[in-house]
Design an enzyme around this catalytic site. Structure first.
Site, mmCIF file in Angstrom:
data_model
loop_
_atom_site.group_PDB
_atom_site.id
_atom_site.type_symbol
_atom_site.label_atom_id
_atom_site.label_comp_id
_atom_site.label_asym_id
_atom_site.label_seq_id
_atom_site.Cartn_x
_atom_site.Cartn_y
_atom_site.Cartn_z
ATOM 1 N N ALA A 82 -4.236 2.120 4.722
ATOM 2 C CA ALA A 82 -3.548 0.836 4.561
ATOM 3 C C ALA A 82 -4.166 0.022 3.437
ATOM 4 O O ALA A 82 -3.462 -0.652 2.676
ATOM 5 C CB ALA A 82 -3.570 0.050 5.869
ATOM 6 N N ASP A 83 -5.487 0.066 3.320
ATOM 7 C CA ASP A 83 -6.155 -0.634 2.224
ATOM 8 C C ASP A 83 -5.715 -0.080 0.874
ATOM 9 O O ASP A 83 -5.463 -0.836 -0.068
ATOM 10 C CB ASP A 83 -7.677 -0.506 2.356
#
Length: 395
Positions: free
Chosen positions: A167-168
């Site tokens: 997600a980062d």
């Protein structure tokens, strides 16, 4: 070398992964990136992953193409220094919880007053508004909340989080994209703006049509392991010599070629074979045919046969395999570069190749605060003033 973002000045005042990686992407294509860290509390990313001789290895990639300076932004003088730096900057990336910069007196209102063209990217777990806005959060929370974890794993097993910052990473790409759009607007109009980037959102966009399917049909996609609800066969299969290969048949023509190759041309004529979703309903039969055929052959023979019929296949490799892969070598995906602490090292190259304005890695991640004197000198801080700032723990 210069790049297409040569002349763009970026202040990276973010920590850990999404914000810093977005700044890395901009730096790879020529932006002048200055990394701001606390004088006594470096970016926690410097302590993640493996180290060699006490030197963090991940930081060499995450911190590349950035100057490293230290400022305590929570202090009045430190805040003033940030405003001074932002006056000549084009982009500021930060990921403090909403309200933190405002509490320190260096919120967007003050920054944009000092530099109306400034693009301020605020990267947080949940965005600037809403009931969770001020709660702590990381990429793994976004992977859970977005529906990604619910879809990942075996049907009879628990939800699974990825073993890296998925997600980062997606958020970093989205942030660099958003900054590029905002920079274009500033170039045309002279107007800066605030980018409100919530880590829980970009990964949600990549999950496909699940929102619309639920809205229109009440459909909730189940966990299916390596299988897909949209096509079959699609799985990983073990070869006779104990290697794994991934097979995908997203296109109809490849599905037909795969099933013909593995000795089941009869299923191609079945009415249900005409669409991916209908093939997925017959996944047990298709998987058994493909998996059985592959299990009787060594990897080299499987790869050669799939290549001969132009069917999609990929060896399941670890990093050692990736670094020995001739395709990555041909693309220049793995870069070899000199580092001032560890000597010659390899890391991922820039994300893509531009024919006219290629990106480049000019140097690896710098030591904590290595460029503080040079960075602050650009806004008029003398050596004597720097010594005083350091004495007070501000720089």
């Amino acid at each position: 070398m210069t790049g297409p973002l040569d002349g763009v000045r970026v202040i990276d005042a973010s920590t850990l992964f999404a914000g810093p990686l977005a700044a890395t992407f901009l730096g790879d294509f020529g932006a002048d990136v200055t990394k701001i860290e606390h004088p006594r509390r470096p970016d926690a990313a410097r302590g993640h992953g493996q180290a060699k001789d006490g030197v963090n290895l991940w930081w060499k990639t995450l911190g590349r193409n950035k100057r490293a300076a230290t400022i305590d932004l929570s202090s009045d003088d430190g805040g003033d220094l940030l405003v001074d730096l932002a006056t000549d900057a084009d982009v500021l990336i930060e990921n403090f919880r909403p309200g933190t910069l405002e509490r320190w007196g260096i919120g967007p209102e003050r920054l944009l007053a000092a530099n109306p063209r400034l693009v301020i990217a605020r990267v947080t777990a949940f965005g600037q508004t809403g009931p969770l806005a001020r709660q702590p959060g990381f990429g793994s929370i976004a992977e859970a909340m977005s529906g990604f974890a619910a879809l990942t794993g075996d049907p009879d097993g628990p939800p699974i989080l990825p073993p890296f910052g998925l997600a980062d990473g997606i958020t970093a790409l989205a942030t660099a994209y958003a900054c590029s759009i905002a920079l274009r607007h500033a170039e045309r109009t002279g107007e800066g703006q605030v980018v409100d980037m919530a880590i829980i959102e970009p990964i949600l966009m990549l999950l496909g049509g699940g929102i619309t399917a639920y809205d229109q049909l009440g459909y909730l996609q189940p966990r299916t392991g390596n299988r897909s609800v949209n096509n079959a066969p699609r799985n990983v299969y073990r070869t006779r010599d104990d290697r794994w290969v991934a097979v995908s048949t997203s296109s109809q023509s490849i599905a037909e070629r795969v099933m013909t190759l593995v000795g089941r041309p009869d299923v191609v004529a079945e009415p249900w074979f005409a669409t991916g979703r209908e093939r997925a309903a017959h996944v047990e039969e298709l998987d058994a045919a493909v998996g059985g055929w592959i299990a009787e052959r060594d990897l080299a023979d499987v790869a050669e046969a799939f290549a001969r019929v132009e069917a999609a296949i990929g060896v399941v490799d670890d990093v050692a395999g990736v670094m020995a892969n001739p395709q990555y070598d041909a693309l220049g995906t793995i870069l070899e570069i000199d580092d001032d602490e560890l000597g010659r090292m390899r890391m991922q190259n820039v994300l893509f190749r531009l024919s006219a304005t290629p990106g480049s890695v000019r140097h690896t991640g710098r030591q904590h605060g290595a460029d503080t004197a040079a960075v602050l000198a650009e806004v008029g801080v003398t050596p004597e003033q720097l010594a005083a700032l350091r004495e007070r723990g501000i720089a």
